[in-house]
Write a protein that holds these residues in place. Structure first.
Motif, PDB file in Angstrom:
ATOM      1  N   SER A  20       0.679  -2.160  -0.137  1.00  0.00           N
ATOM      2  CA  SER A  20      -0.016  -0.252  -0.537  1.00  0.00           C
ATOM      3  C   SER A  20       1.071   1.560   0.063  1.00  0.00           C
ATOM      4  O   SER A  20       0.810   1.825  -0.687  1.00  0.00           O
ATOM      5  CB  SER A  20      -1.109  -0.062   1.330  1.00  0.00           C
ATOM      6  OG  SER A  20      -1.841   1.558   0.777  1.00  0.00           O
ATOM      7  N   VAL A  22       4.647   1.796  -0.475  1.00  0.00           N
ATOM      8  CA  VAL A  22       4.936   2.264  -1.921  1.00  0.00           C
ATOM      9  C   VAL A  22       4.401   1.844  -3.143  1.00  0.00           C
ATOM     10  O   VAL A  22       3.937   1.015  -3.636  1.00  0.00           O
ATOM     11  CB  VAL A  22       6.411   1.162  -2.159  1.00  0.00           C
ATOM     12  CG1 VAL A  22       7.472   1.137  -3.240  1.00  0.00           C
ATOM     13  CG2 VAL A  22       6.856   0.903  -0.549  1.00  0.00           C
ATOM     14  N   GLY A  23       4.227   3.062  -3.454  1.00  0.00           N
ATOM     15  CA  GLY A  23       3.292   3.243  -5.250  1.00  0.00           C
ATOM     16  C   GLY A  23       4.212   4.153  -5.878  1.00  0.00           C
ATOM     17  O   GLY A  23       4.949   5.148  -5.575  1.00  0.00           O
ATOM     18  N   LEU A  24       3.227   5.230  -6.822  1.00  0.00           N
ATOM     19  CA  LEU A  24       3.663   6.326  -7.097  1.00  0.00           C
ATOM     20  C   LEU A  24       4.558   7.008  -6.987  1.00  0.00           C
ATOM     21  O   LEU A  24       5.055   8.015  -6.519  1.00  0.00           O
ATOM     22  CB  LEU A  24       2.459   6.281  -8.179  1.00  0.00           C
ATOM     23  CG  LEU A  24       1.759   4.945  -9.265  1.00  0.00           C
ATOM     24  CD1 LEU A  24       0.387   5.716  -9.779  1.00  0.00           C
ATOM     25  CD2 LEU A  24       2.692   5.471 -10.252  1.00  0.00           C
ATOM     26  N   GLY A  25       2.981   7.407  -4.927  1.00  0.00           N
ATOM     27  CA  GLY A  25       3.645   8.112  -4.142  1.00  0.00           C
ATOM     28  C   GLY A  25       5.376   8.358  -4.172  1.00  0.00           C
ATOM     29  O   GLY A  25       6.296   9.863  -4.100  1.00  0.00           O
ATOM     30  N   PHE A 225       0.970  11.502   2.188  1.00  0.00           N
ATOM     31  CA  PHE A 225       0.401  10.619   0.927  1.00  0.00           C
ATOM     32  C   PHE A 225       1.043   8.892   0.864  1.00  0.00           C
ATOM     33  O   PHE A 225       0.887   8.041   0.696  1.00  0.00           O
ATOM     34  CB  PHE A 225       0.878  11.854  -0.554  1.00  0.00           C
ATOM     35  CG  PHE A 225       0.216  10.335  -1.278  1.00  0.00           C
ATOM     36  CD1 PHE A 225      -0.881  10.559  -1.936  1.00  0.00           C
ATOM     37  CD2 PHE A 225       0.801   9.838  -2.539  1.00  0.00           C
ATOM     38  CE1 PHE A 225      -1.591  10.407  -3.099  1.00  0.00           C
ATOM     39  CE2 PHE A 225       0.209   9.349  -3.458  1.00  0.00           C
ATOM     40  CZ  PHE A 225      -0.425   9.576  -3.999  1.00  0.00           C
ATOM     41  N   SER A 228       0.512   6.696   2.936  1.00  0.00           N
ATOM     42  CA  SER A 228      -0.716   5.842   3.339  1.00  0.00           C
ATOM     43  C   SER A 228      -1.381   6.255   4.703  1.00  0.00           C
ATOM     44  O   SER A 228      -2.361   5.526   4.962  1.00  0.00           O
ATOM     45  CB  SER A 228      -0.969   4.489   2.671  1.00  0.00           C
ATOM     46  OG  SER A 228      -0.547   4.022   1.276  1.00  0.00           O
ATOM     47  N   MET A 231      -6.655   8.924   5.974  1.00  0.00           N
ATOM     48  CA  MET A 231      -7.114   8.680   5.552  1.00  0.00           C
ATOM     49  C   MET A 231      -7.908   7.202   5.788  1.00  0.00           C
ATOM     50  O   MET A 231      -8.958   6.656   5.950  1.00  0.00           O
ATOM     51  CB  MET A 231      -7.553   8.962   4.253  1.00  0.00           C
ATOM     52  CG  MET A 231      -6.347   8.739   3.444  1.00  0.00           C
ATOM     53  SD  MET A 231      -6.718   6.681   2.948  1.00  0.00           S
ATOM     54  CE  MET A 231      -8.108   6.830   1.915  1.00  0.00           C
ATOM     55  N   ALA A 233      -6.724   4.221   5.463  1.00  0.00           N
ATOM     56  CA  ALA A 233      -6.020   2.511   4.850  1.00  0.00           C
ATOM     57  C   ALA A 233      -6.221   1.463   6.269  1.00  0.00           C
ATOM     58  O   ALA A 233      -6.055   1.034   5.507  1.00  0.00           O
ATOM     59  CB  ALA A 233      -5.665   3.294   4.055  1.00  0.00           C
ATOM     60  N   SER A 319      -1.200  -0.039  -4.307  1.00  0.00           N
ATOM     61  CA  SER A 319      -1.335   0.453  -3.694  1.00  0.00           C
ATOM     62  C   SER A 319      -2.866   1.425  -4.119  1.00  0.00           C
ATOM     63  O   SER A 319      -3.554   1.413  -3.160  1.00  0.00           O
ATOM     64  CB  SER A 319      -0.792   1.630  -4.090  1.00  0.00           C
ATOM     65  OG  SER A 319       0.710   1.851  -3.851  1.00  0.00           O
ATOM     66  N   SER A 322      -5.719  -0.939  -1.880  1.00  0.00           N
ATOM     67  CA  SER A 322      -5.368  -0.197  -0.274  1.00  0.00           C
ATOM     68  C   SER A 322      -6.885   0.693  -0.540  1.00  0.00           C
ATOM     69  O   SER A 322      -7.318   0.575   0.629  1.00  0.00           O
ATOM     70  CB  SER A 322      -4.137  -0.425  -0.101  1.00  0.00           C
ATOM     71  OG  SER A 322      -3.693   1.088   0.099  1.00  0.00           O
ATOM     72  N   LEU A 323      -6.842   1.328  -1.454  1.00  0.00           N
ATOM     73  CA  LEU A 323      -7.802   2.648  -1.792  1.00  0.00           C
ATOM     74  C   LEU A 323      -9.417   2.200  -1.717  1.00  0.00           C
ATOM     75  O   LEU A 323      -9.906   2.197  -1.189  1.00  0.00           O
ATOM     76  CB  LEU A 323      -7.600   4.006  -2.379  1.00  0.00           C
ATOM     77  CG  LEU A 323      -5.832   4.236  -2.379  1.00  0.00           C
ATOM     78  CD1 LEU A 323      -5.284   5.054  -2.758  1.00  0.00           C
ATOM     79  CD2 LEU A 323      -6.934   5.786  -0.707  1.00  0.00           C
ATOM     80  N   MET A 387      -6.393  14.952   4.288  1.00  0.00           N
ATOM     81  CA  MET A 387      -5.012  14.015   5.214  1.00  0.00           C
ATOM     82  C   MET A 387      -4.434  14.455   6.481  1.00  0.00           C
ATOM     83  O   MET A 387      -4.441  14.214   7.299  1.00  0.00           O
ATOM     84  CB  MET A 387      -4.107  13.004   3.789  1.00  0.00           C
ATOM     85  CG  MET A 387      -5.015  12.154   3.490  1.00  0.00           C
ATOM     86  SD  MET A 387      -3.867  11.881   2.005  1.00  0.00           S
ATOM     87  CE  MET A 387      -3.001  11.067   2.277  1.00  0.00           C
TER      88      MET A 387
HETATM   89  N1  TRP Z   1       1.199   5.389  -0.233  1.00  0.00           N
HETATM   90  C1  TRP Z   1       0.458   5.474  -1.669  1.00  0.00           C
HETATM   91  C2  TRP Z   1       2.027   5.906  -2.828  1.00  0.00           C
HETATM   92  O1  TRP Z   1       2.576   6.353  -2.885  1.00  0.00           O
HETATM   93  C3  TRP Z   1      -0.550   5.964  -2.250  1.00  0.00           C
HETATM   94  C4  TRP Z   1      -1.536   5.398  -1.892  1.00  0.00           C
HETATM   95  C5  TRP Z   1      -2.194   3.634  -0.763  1.00  0.00           C
HETATM   96  C6  TRP Z   1      -2.463   5.874  -0.479  1.00  0.00           C
HETATM   97  N2  TRP Z   1      -3.021   4.231  -0.077  1.00  0.00           N
HETATM   98  C7  TRP Z   1      -3.380   5.188   0.519  1.00  0.00           C
HETATM   99  C8  TRP Z   1      -2.292   7.138  -0.123  1.00  0.00           C
HETATM  100  C9  TRP Z   1      -4.311   6.219   1.141  1.00  0.00           C
HETATM  101  C10 TRP Z   1      -2.853   8.196   0.042  1.00  0.00           C
HETATM  102  C11 TRP Z   1      -4.226   7.628   1.641  1.00  0.00           C
HETATM  103  O2  TRP Z   1       1.482   6.015  -4.303  1.00  0.00           O
END
Ligand code: TRP
Length: 450
Positions: A20, A22-25, A225, A228, A231, A233, A319, A322-323, A387
């Protein structure tokens, strides 16, 4: 009520939370924000906040989720006995999930498009100019970004519909380790580029003078972000965590992994940015302009490009999953519909918003709201407003409203871990440091303090 399903193994838990986080963030958002906010000033603030502020917030979410064993909204409802203020944190989280997913799927779609382009060999022999014009044409064309966002969302929905253990846990186990491997390789390659020095200095040479309130808030938003948090998750994932699981270890491992991958991405990308004359302030396009240049020049670049974009798509999917899980868990439990139905309905709602995001990126589209295009609005308002606000409610709830006993029992997994040092330190941060810190950044943001 039946016993809530939990992640099957410790490794599985870490990998699901890691997937969750590790992603586009890390690979898309971190580098371009660092580029826009003065490089090292941003990087330094971001690292400090991640270690001192974000880890305790993640722990607060785990505490709330594991003690209620409910979805993000139900957790607050159950633990606060229906208090409106605390429930608003749950509703805000679900709203954030919709807004984040909407723009996230658009970038996920870009990654998918780049995967196909790399398979087709488009980047072989490409020049910085041809890459930039190709990218602009892709975004301005309109229908392609929509198509790819749709395909991306459909893939995520398929994983979520498959369920917690079978879907989420299984895919993450394979994909996460592969990603680290490729990033390390790209760092070795970056070391030999002519722009390595400039890139490394841009990111690493401390420049305290450039740290402003604005940089602070952007770094906070990026840290939330990327981890995660803020919010729900991690409330949802916490609710799937075993009673005996060591949450310090999960949060610590995941935070270090997340930071490392962000830094590895930055160090792979900025040398290329300076080598190929790309502006560090290019915004959301930055990595998509920089990366193809690396692959165009690299011996064996074809294969590396294919693997890289495969992994980027995979990281984005884990990721998004998880959202979407936040939305699906909420809808299926509150509306009493099946997991499958909830997932499909949720994903359809998100896609409707994605359409607005993608179309608003077409130059001159006129799709604007509150003075910025809808993509930018969703992107910055979630990280910089919703957030932090959500995180504030989460820590105040965990630290002040939940009750000392429940808090301590969950945090230490019934007295198993960190009882001497970690428990009091984390509790102190959650109660006394984090709420005023977030408040300060907010006040500074609206010009209340200079
Ligand atoms: N963290 C993820 C990323 O870095 C994105 C993500 C997944 C996210 N779940 C989240 C961001 C919940 C905010 C809240 O790509």
């Amino acid at each position: 009520m039946a016993k809530r399903i939990t992640f099957a193994t410790r490794f599985g838990t870490i990998v699901a939370v890691g997937g969750s986080v590790v992603g586009l963030g890390n690979i898309w958002r971190f580098p371009y924000l660092a580029g826009e906010n003065g490089g090292s000033a941003f990087m330094l603030t971001y690292i400090t906040i991640s270690l001192l502020i974000s880890i305790p917030i993640m722990l607060s979410e785990f505490i709330i989720g594991r003690s209620s064993r409910r979805n993000a909204l139900r957790s607050f409802k159950k633990l606060s006995r229906g208090n409106r203020l605390w429930m608003s944190a749950g509703y805000m989280g679900i709203l954030s999930a919709f807004l984040i997913l909407a723009f996230y799927s658009v970038i996920g779609g870009w990654a998918l498009k780049f995967l196909l382009s790399s398979i087709a060999g488009t980047f072989i022999g490409a020049t910085p100019e041809s890459i930039a014009t190709g990218f602009d044409a892709f975004v301005a064309g309109g229908w392609q970004p929509l198509l790819f966002a749709f395909l991306f969302s459909a893939a995520c929905a398929a994983v979520v519909a498959a369920g917690v253990v079978k879907g989420i846990e299984r895919y993450n186990k394979i994909l996460m380790p592969l990603m680290v491997l490729i990033l390390v390789g790209l760092n070795v390659n970056a070391f030999f580029m002519s722009g390595w020095r400039e890139g490394a200095e841009f990111l690493l040479r401390p420049d305290f003078g450039k740290i402003t309130w604005r940089v602070g808030l952007e770094a906070l938003g990026q840290s939330f972000f990327s981890m995660s948090i803020g919010m729900g998750a991690m409330i949802t994932y916490g609710s799937y965590m075993k009673r005996s699981e060591n949450m310090f270890r999960v949060a610590g491992t995941v935070a270090i992994t997340d930071l490392s991958i962000a830094i590895l991405s930055g160090m792979a990308i900025f040398p290329a940015v300076f080598t190929y004359g790309i502006s560090p302030t290019s915004g959301p396009e930055l990595v998509f302009l920089a990366l193809p240049n690396i692959f165009a020049q690299l011996p064996g670049g074809y294969l590396v490009a294919v693997l890289f974009f495969m992994m980027l798509v995979a990281a984005a999917i884990t990721s998004s999953v998880s959202l979407l899980e936040v939305i699906a868990a909420y809808m299926s439990e509150e509306l009493r519909i099946s997991r499958r139905k909830a997932t499909i309905l949720g994903a359809a709602g998100v896609f409707a918003l994605s359409i607005l995001c993608a179309l608003s990126q077409i130059p001159g589209s006129g799709l604007r709201l509150l003075g910025s295009n809808i993509f930018d609005l969703f992107n910055s308002s979630t990280s910089n407003v919703l957030m932090p606000l959500g995180a504030m409610l989460i820590v105040v709830f965990a630290g002040w409203a939940l009750g000392r006993d429940k808090f301590n029992r969950q945090l230490t997994s019934e007295g198993r871990y960190g009882t001497r040092l970690l428990r009091p330190a984390v509790r102190f941060m959650i109660r006394f440091v984090i709420p005023p810190f977030i408040a300060l950044l907010f006040l500074a943001q609206i010009g209340f303090i200079k």
